[in-house]
Design an enzyme around this catalytic site. Structure first.
Site, PDB file in Angstrom:
ATOM      1  CD  GLU A 102      -6.281   3.263 -10.782  1.00  0.00           C
ATOM      2  OE1 GLU A 102      -5.826   4.793 -11.219  1.00  0.00           O
ATOM      3  OE2 GLU A 102      -5.874   2.513  -9.995  1.00  0.00           O
ATOM      4  CG  HIS A 139      -0.024  -0.679  -1.655  1.00  0.00           C
ATOM      5  ND1 HIS A 139       0.002  -0.013  -2.148  1.00  0.00           N
ATOM      6  CD2 HIS A 139      -1.198  -1.621  -3.270  1.00  0.00           C
ATOM      7  CE1 HIS A 139       0.211   0.537  -3.549  1.00  0.00           C
ATOM      8  NE2 HIS A 139      -0.453  -0.666  -3.744  1.00  0.00           N
TER       9      HIS A 139
HETATM   10  C1  LIG Z   1      -2.953   3.860  -8.982  1.00  0.00           C
HETATM   11  C2  LIG Z   1      -2.566   2.737  -8.809  1.00  0.00           C
HETATM   12  N1  LIG Z   1      -3.504   1.767  -9.535  1.00  0.00           N
HETATM   13  C3  LIG Z   1      -3.497   0.143  -9.056  1.00  0.00           C
HETATM   14  C4  LIG Z   1      -2.431   0.126  -8.883  1.00  0.00           C
HETATM   15  C5  LIG Z   1      -2.312  -1.290  -8.228  1.00  0.00           C
HETATM   16  N2  LIG Z   1      -0.785  -1.587  -9.468  1.00  0.00           N
HETATM   17  C6  LIG Z   1       0.871  -2.243  -8.335  1.00  0.00           C
HETATM   18  S1  LIG Z   1       1.588  -2.303  -9.944  1.00  0.00           S
HETATM   19  C7  LIG Z   1       0.215  -2.696 -11.246  1.00  0.00           C
HETATM   20  C8  LIG Z   1       0.936  -2.904 -12.670  1.00  0.00           C
HETATM   21  C9  LIG Z   1       1.487  -2.005 -13.089  1.00  0.00           C
HETATM   22  O1  LIG Z   1       1.985  -2.440 -13.805  1.00  0.00           O
HETATM   23  P1  LIG Z   1       3.426  -1.085 -14.663  1.00  0.00           P
HETATM   24  O2  LIG Z   1       3.158   0.567 -14.820  1.00  0.00           O
HETATM   25  O3  LIG Z   1       3.813  -1.899 -15.739  1.00  0.00           O
HETATM   26  O4  LIG Z   1       4.792  -1.871 -14.347  1.00  0.00           O
HETATM   27  P2  LIG Z   1       5.108  -3.310 -13.852  1.00  0.00           P
HETATM   28  O5  LIG Z   1       4.283  -4.032 -12.562  1.00  0.00           O
HETATM   29  O6  LIG Z   1       5.016  -4.299 -14.712  1.00  0.00           O
HETATM   30  O7  LIG Z   1       7.040  -2.871 -14.065  1.00  0.00           O
HETATM   31  C10 LIG Z   1      -0.585  -2.853 -10.470  1.00  0.00           C
HETATM   32  C11 LIG Z   1      -2.357  -2.460 -11.430  1.00  0.00           C
HETATM   33  C12 LIG Z   1      -1.083   0.332  -7.742  1.00  0.00           C
HETATM   34  N3  LIG Z   1      -0.621   0.509  -7.277  1.00  0.00           N
HETATM   35  N4  LIG Z   1      -1.735   1.847  -8.038  1.00  0.00           N
END
Ligand SMILES: Cc1ncc(C[n+]2csc(CCOP(=O)(O)OP(=O)(O)O)c2C)c(N)n1
Ligand SMILES: [Mg+2]
Lengths: 322, 325
Positions: free
Chosen positions: B60, B129
């Protein structure tokens, strides 16, 4: 082999992985029935990473996890009943219903904590390691985080300082191939993320994240290094997310061909096989039925627990006299 | 006119503006192939290609700074930040870059980017959230902040925001995406920024609200009507620059004001509205302004706890009764 789990530990890892899997499955059913609140991020298929890594650490070691942290909670020794209670918003939950399923914590066992801001656990663990270094304690900190989180700016900032100051921290990158619905290759120009360790002057290694023994060994070794004052390690555990991103994911992008090989290498199957060779298949299946009873009891108790009543949180308030 | 859901109205605005102007492009997490977590960008990657509709890594801070500089160099970026709770990660780019450069280089560069995000609570998404951080954003000079409530405004204001030469933060609410409403046909049906919307005229008290709180205010007005209180409801729509003329005119008629915002109370957007009204309408007021906002604490997860903190129709109606008492 040095740093391998004892048979007893391997048995406990297996039990905690099954507890986690059943927790996820029951939550999945309840979510479909509309009995849960907000999205739930299941970790089916990733249990070995969260459970075996925590089992390789001491209770006093610090661990941070993500929105997808149920395996880490169970691995660190949190009680299923109070985990379920938190997820179901009950007073008896680890945060009294304030946190919900993404934000559990139990400071008494170094679990602080889940985090729903992607990437936030990485500098958090580095900060805990800084505190350990300043206080000269015999402890380590570990961040379990995703391939998606690895792309945040703070991941770089935190790893650079951890390398620079030789902080006693373990960066456990849980590469489940997806960040939300987007595949890893859409988020990164390189397939292996552990190679970054070179740029931070720390060891980096790639392990099979579906093999609990491999996870245990890698974390145990990194933890010894950290305790010897030799600094941080970046471990990339390759695994796969067997369920959707969350219970509100509409799916359709994880093909059967893609999933089939991972299904065969389910971490619980891998562990059952390894453990069976040591204690016999009957003993392994006994662990499973015991865990099943325990998780059912956890749900039964948690679901009969009361909801909390609202109270204003005074320390958050804006006026000195209220 | 066509009946549309709020999310569909946004989608239509994006599609029309992308077709109209090749310098418009979109980027954000999961907006491409998946069509966005709230399905606002559904089908747009297929239609406009991967160059103009990009899935991004979770970055972001860099993304926002890139939107600022891409906007200064000839494009009209639309950045989606999945939850308003992540706005703190975008802050340097907004506060120290966009705001400052728009002043220093006025006349040399324009900064036509839109940052779309969604906030608000009520569905158990927890403390990281569910927030409304409107006042963080409305505090920044040089940046417009809008928060449409109806599908018609969602479409018309997003089109205006995309065509605007200044940065525009476009605030959506997770509970609005499925709301339906009539949307005027026509690619050039714009809704101007900086103009409030009179939702319901009334004589006794003016309720000024933002985003989903407008719907709560309407419900409050219905409750109040049963007690013979005739409340006027005004949807501010643009939070900055504020339509002061509409506020003044309304208070000149009703002499009573309630201000409503889902964000925190202390130093919040409702606090600013109250101070603004005090500055400009003091002589017209028969009672102090009443403020309805989130208590000053993190948002809890458990249903009874979350319900206790989110402002609602009952609290708004109670505030209106208080100012009239
Ligand atoms: C700073 C931020 N940006 C976006 C999100 C929305 N979001 C939640 S989980 C996620 C994906 C995370 O991917 P990863 O780190 O690979 O974890 P996984 O879900 O695969 O366990 C996103 C984009 C968030 N929670 N926090
Ligand atoms: Mg991932």
């Amino acid at each position: 082999m040095k740093n391998s789990p004892s048979v007893e530990e391997q048995r406990e890892i297996h039990r905690r992985m099954i507890l986690t899997r059943r927790l996820e499955e029951i939550l999945g059913v309840m979510a479909k029935e509309g009995k849960t609140r907000g999205p739930l991020h299941r970790c089916d298929g990733q249990e070995a990473v969260g459970v075996a890594s925590c089992m390789a650490l001491n209770t006093s070691d610090y661990v941070c996890t993500t929105h997808r942290g149920h395996h880490v909670y169970v691995g660190k020794g949190m009680e299923p009943r109070r985990i379920v209670a938190e997820i179901m918003g009950r007073e008896t939950g680890y945060c009294g219903g304030r946190g919900g399923h993404m934000l559990l914590g139990d400071a008494s066992i170094g679990m602080i904590g889940g985090n729903a801001i992607v990437g936030a656990g990485i500098p958090a663990a580095a900060g805990m390691a800084l505190s350990i270094q300043v206080l000269k304690q015999d402890r380590v900190a570990m961040a379990v985080f995703g391939d998606g989180a690895a792309q945040t700016g703070i991941a770089h900032e935190a790893m650079n300082m951890a390398g620079l100051w030789k902080l006693p921290v373990i960066f456990l990158l849980e590469n489940n191939q997806y960040g939300l619905t987007v595949r890893q290759e859409v988020q990164s120009p390189v397939e292996d993320l552990f190679i970054r360790a070179a740029g931070y002057g720390m060891p980096g290694l790639k392990i099979d994240g579906n093999d609990a023994v491999a996870v245990y060994r890698a974390v145990a070794e990194a933890s010894e290094r950290a305790r010897r004052g030799e600094g941080a390690t970046l471990i990339e555990a390759k695994t796969y997310r067997m369920q959707g991103f969350s219970t509100s994911d509409m799916g359709g992008y994880q093909s059967d061909e893609e999933m089939a090989p991972w299904r065969e290498r389910d971490p619980i199957l891998v562990s059952a096989k390894a453990l069976g060779a040591l204690i016999g298949d009957k003993a392994v299946s006994d662990i499973a039925s015991e865990a099943e009873t325990d998780i059912q009891a956890a749900f039964d108790l948690a679901l009969s627990d009361p909801f909390p009543t609202f109270e204003f949180h005074r320390p958050s308030g804006a006026y000195a006299e209220i | 006119m066509a009946m549309m859901r709020y999310a569909e109205a946004l989608n239509a605005a994006l599609r029309e503006e992308m077709s109209r102007d090749p310098s418009v492009f979109m980027f954000g997490e999961d907006i491409g192939r998946y069509g966005g977590v709230f399905k606002v960008s559904r089908g747009l990657m297929e239609e406009f290609g991967e160059s103009r509709v990009r899935d991004t890594p979770i970055s972001e801070q860099a993304l926002t700074a890139m939107a600022v500089s891409a906007a200064m160099t000839g494009t009209r970026p639309i950045l989606e930040i999945m939850y308003a709770d992540f706005i703190p990660l975008c802050m340097d780019a907004l506060v120290n870059q966009a705001s400052v450069f728009g002043y220093l280089w006025e006349g040399q560069v324009e900064m036509p980017f839109v940052l779309r995000t969604q906030g608000g609570g009520g569905v158990g998404t927890g403390a990281q959230h569910a927030k409304s951080l409107d006042s963080f954003l409305t505090h920044i000079p040089g940046i417009k902040v809008v928060a449409p409530v109806t599908p018609a405004d969602a479409k018309g204001m997003l089109k205006s925001a995309i065509r605007d030469a200044q940065p525009v933060i476009f605030l959506e609410h997770k509970l609005l995406y499925n709301m339906r409403g009539e949307v005027p046909d026509g690619e050039d049906e714009l809704v101007p920024l900086g103009k409030a919307r009179l939702v319901r005229p009334g004589r006794d008290v003016s309720i000024f609200a933002t985003s989903k709180m407008v719907i709560e205010a309407e419900a409050a007005a219905v409750q109040l009507a049963k007690d013979g209180i005739d409340a006027e409801v005004i949807d501010l729509r643009t939070l900055r620059p504020l339509d002061l003329a509409s506020i003044k005119a309304s208070i000149a008629r009703t002499h009573h004001a309630v201000v409503v915002n889902e964000g925190w109370t202390f130093c919040g957007y409702a606090a600013e509205l109250s101070a603004t009204i005090m500055d400009h309408c003091f002589d017209d007021l028969d009672a102090p302004v009443a403020r309805v906002a989130m208590p000053d604490m993190p948002i809890p997860y458990s249903e009874p706890l979350e319900a206790a903190v989110i402002p609602n129709a009952a609290r708004i109606a109670e505030a209106a009764r208080r100012v009239l008492a």
